[in-house]
Write a protein that holds these residues in place. Structure first.
Motif, mmCIF file in Angstrom:
data_model
loop_
_atom_site.group_PDB
_atom_site.id
_atom_site.type_symbol
_atom_site.label_atom_id
_atom_site.label_comp_id
_atom_site.label_asym_id
_atom_site.label_seq_id
_atom_site.Cartn_x
_atom_site.Cartn_y
_atom_site.Cartn_z
ATOM 1 N N ALA A 88 -37.926 82.679 52.611
ATOM 2 C CA ALA A 88 -36.841 81.845 52.108
ATOM 3 C C ALA A 88 -35.574 82.642 51.843
ATOM 4 N N ILE A 109 -35.783 76.936 53.744
ATOM 5 C CA ILE A 109 -36.390 77.057 52.420
ATOM 6 C C ILE A 109 -35.479 77.926 51.561
ATOM 7 N N LEU A 118 -36.921 72.577 51.813
ATOM 8 C CA LEU A 118 -37.560 72.813 50.515
ATOM 9 C C LEU A 118 -36.631 73.634 49.635
ATOM 10 N N LEU A 154 -41.664 85.566 45.716
ATOM 11 C CA LEU A 154 -41.840 84.180 46.156
ATOM 12 C C LEU A 154 -41.045 83.918 47.436
ATOM 13 N N ALA A 155 -39.802 84.405 47.465
ATOM 14 C CA ALA A 155 -38.974 84.235 48.666
ATOM 15 C C ALA A 155 -39.595 84.959 49.858
ATOM 16 N N LEU A 180 -50.291 81.745 46.880
ATOM 17 C CA LEU A 180 -49.834 81.694 48.271
ATOM 18 C C LEU A 180 -50.406 82.827 49.087
ATOM 19 N N VAL A 213 -35.170 79.543 47.527
ATOM 20 C CA VAL A 213 -35.657 79.770 46.174
ATOM 21 C C VAL A 213 -34.451 80.150 45.339
ATOM 22 N N VAL A 267 -47.090 82.772 43.426
ATOM 23 C CA VAL A 267 -47.077 83.820 44.444
ATOM 24 C C VAL A 267 -48.497 84.268 44.760
ATOM 25 N N ARG A 276 -32.371 88.231 54.897
ATOM 26 C CA ARG A 276 -32.882 86.870 54.710
ATOM 27 C C ARG A 276 -32.050 85.861 55.496
ATOM 28 N N LYS A 308 -42.781 85.562 50.384
ATOM 29 C CA LYS A 308 -43.960 84.803 50.823
ATOM 30 C C LYS A 308 -43.574 83.612 51.690
ATOM 31 N N LEU A 309 -42.459 82.965 51.324
ATOM 32 C CA LEU A 309 -42.051 81.727 51.998
ATOM 33 C C LEU A 309 -41.051 81.961 53.129
ATOM 34 N N ILE A 338 -36.582 75.274 45.814
ATOM 35 C CA ILE A 338 -37.355 75.573 44.601
ATOM 36 C C ILE A 338 -36.392 76.107 43.551
#
Length: 310
Positions: A223, A196, A254, A217-218, A310, A198, A307, A188, A220-221, A256
């Motif tokens: 992040a 971004i 961003l 979620l990470a 998205l 998370v 999630v 990452r 998908k983004l 989150i």
């Protein structure tokens, strides 16, 4: 009046924090020089010469400087210090390790975590976990400064045409020896450089849930993943994911915050984020006071739904 920026690099490429530190140096006035001290670090020196606003790059090359040991680095900078009015480091683990040694040798006060340059001798820095800003004026002939990189935009990495000058490397200190490194592997983005983030808190309940809820979620983004101190202390995440006053200071586009109550210690590390989204079922959670968007909901329901959307 000339400023010297101490570059952070891996002997091949510059780290992003150097660009933010150059911006702070430019605001101090006068010329800006960059010191690239390492071993076989010609590529890093060439990259430093391309930074907009830099007029000269000093390249010190020695095996003793290969790993940035504070004893050797501080001696190298001390040999050059008399030529400069300001010496600037990024407020990273490396900068915080070297700068105090240099300030002590020069018998000057260190100015830490600068977030704004008001004038060549006056600076702003956060105190009390970021709840107040101190305006610090220094009369020292040489200002030793660590720069909180989130307070300054990065300088352009290209467009500069600085000259590269080789300088003599100092002899290695016998006070410390590099033995080895264990580098954490992470696919990452680096936490302090991520656009971004998370981040999860203690409300996630376990390391398994921390990964199960946040990872999708990470992913998908695209992040980086962060954590509150409470989550780290509980063993939900590694230490190097910690965001906060005693962790890493971040300012992504961003942020989150999932299941993070928002203790002052944590807010000090992330409240400069451009957009903050908080997900927490406690309507009184302090995180909502700094959030641009707040969702009062059960994170175990809301995050999987997000999630899926998205």
């Amino acid at each position: 009046m000339t400023s010297l920026v101490i570059a952070e690099h891996d002997n091949a490429t510059l780290k992003g924090a150097t660009l933010n530190t150059v911006t702070a140096a430019v605001q101090c006035g006068g010329e800006v020089h960059v010191l690239v001290a390492g071993a076989n670090a010609g590529a890093a020196a060439a990259a430093a010469a391309q930074i907009a606003g830099v007029s000269k790059v000093l390249h010190a090359d020695s095996d003793a400087l290969a790993h940035g040991l504070a004893e050797n680095m501080s001696a190298q900078i001390l040999a050059l210090a008399s030529n400069y009015s300001h010496i600037l480091f990024a407020a990273t683990a490396s900068g915080k390790n070297i700068a105090p040694r240099l300030a002590a040798k020069l018998d000057v006060g260190q100015i830490s975590d600068v977030t704004k340059v008001d004038s060549p001798d006056t600076f702003e820095r956060p105190i009390y976990a970021g709840n107040a800003i101190a305006i610090v004026q220094s009369t020292d002939p040489i200002k030793v400064i660590t720069v909180r990189t989130t307070g300054f935009d990065p300088a352009a990495a290209s467009g500069g045409t600085a000259a590269i000058e080789a300088v003599a490397a100092v002899a290695a200190s016998d006070k410390s020896t590099y033995m080895g490194s264990e580098i954490a592997k992470n696919d990452r983005p680096e936490l302090t450089a991520a656009k971004i983030i998370v981040a999860g808190g203690r409300a996630l309940g376990s390391s398994e849930k921390f990964m199960e809820i946040l990872m999708p979620l990470a992913d998908k983004l695209g992040a980086a993943i962060g954590a509150s101190r409470a989550a780290v202390d509980a063993g939900y995440s590694p230490n190097d994911w910690q965001v906060g006053q005693t962790g890493k200071i971040v300012a992504p586009q961003l942020y989150i915050a999932v299941g993070i109550s928002g203790a002052i210690q944590h807010l000090a590390g992330m409240k400069d984020s451009k957009v903050i989204v908080a997900i927490n079922k406690d309507p009184e959670a302090p995180i909502f006071s700094v959030a641009d968007y707040g969702l009062e909901a059960d994170l175990f329901v809301a995050v999987p739904e997000l999630v899926a959307a998205l």
